[in-house]
Scaffold this active site. Structure first.
Site, short mmCIF file in Angstrom:
data_model
loop_
_atom_site.label_atom_id
_atom_site.label_comp_id
_atom_site.label_asym_id
_atom_site.label_seq_id
_atom_site.Cartn_x
_atom_site.Cartn_y
_atom_site.Cartn_z
N ASP A 62 49.54 30.16 34.40
CA ASP A 62 50.05 29.15 35.32
C ASP A 62 51.54 28.96 35.06
O ASP A 62 51.96 28.92 33.90
CB ASP A 62 49.29 27.83 35.11
CG ASP A 62 49.52 26.82 36.22
OD1 ASP A 62 50.69 26.50 36.51
OD2 ASP A 62 48.53 26.36 36.80
N HIS A 79 40.37 28.77 42.97
CA HIS A 79 40.82 29.14 41.64
C HIS A 79 40.25 28.20 40.60
O HIS A 79 39.94 27.05 40.89
CB HIS A 79 42.35 29.20 41.54
CG HIS A 79 43.06 27.93 41.89
ND1 HIS A 79 43.20 27.47 43.19
CD2 HIS A 79 43.68 27.02 41.10
CE1 HIS A 79 43.89 26.34 43.18
NE2 HIS A 79 44.17 26.03 41.93
N ASN A 117 39.65 22.30 41.29
CA ASN A 117 40.00 21.18 42.17
C ASN A 117 39.66 21.55 43.60
O ASN A 117 39.93 22.67 44.03
CB ASN A 117 41.50 20.86 42.06
CG ASN A 117 41.90 20.52 40.64
OD1 ASN A 117 41.19 19.81 39.94
ND2 ASN A 117 43.05 21.01 40.22
#
Length: 118
Positions: A30, A100, A87
């Site tokens: 990330d 993801h 999420n």
């Protein structure tokens, strides 16, 4: 899905720091890590959210979690522990609308939600 940043990463037109790849899954660091280890694990197939996952995607979802286990072992955080987060939509905190899973670890993690959630 030419507007999807994760699709562009899959295509190779946007660079990423890959940590894992097979025929159906890609994982990369990330760019805004929430912990010392923060990897995004995505299907190469564009699926906007978990809500759009179909019965035919069952093997793909299993592959995402198999990749998470493999990556956690490879990065040395499997035994100490890690968190997997997906999420979904705006109120769930989703920013990129390509399914993801966040693999987060490398330190002791706190509670996900503070206060009463009953």
């Amino acid at each position: 899905m030419t507007e999807c940043i994760f699709c562009k990463i899959v295509e190779g037109t946007v660079p990423s720091k890959k940590v894992y790849e097979n025929d159906t899954v890609l994982a990369f660091h990330d760019i805004q890590p929430a912990a010392p280890v923060h990897v995004l694990i995505i299907p190469k197939k564009h699926i906007p959210t978990m809500n759009e996952v179909g019965e035919s995607d069952a093997a793909l979802i299993a592959e995402l979690f198999a990749a998470a286990r493999h990556i956690a072992r490879e990065l040395g955080i499997a035994e100490a522990g890690y968190r997997l987060v997906n999420n979904v939509n705006k109120d769930g905190g989703q920013v990129v609308y390509h399914l993801h899973v966040h693999l987060i670890g490398g330190r002791k993690l706190g509670a996900l939600v503070s206060g009463d959630v009953s």
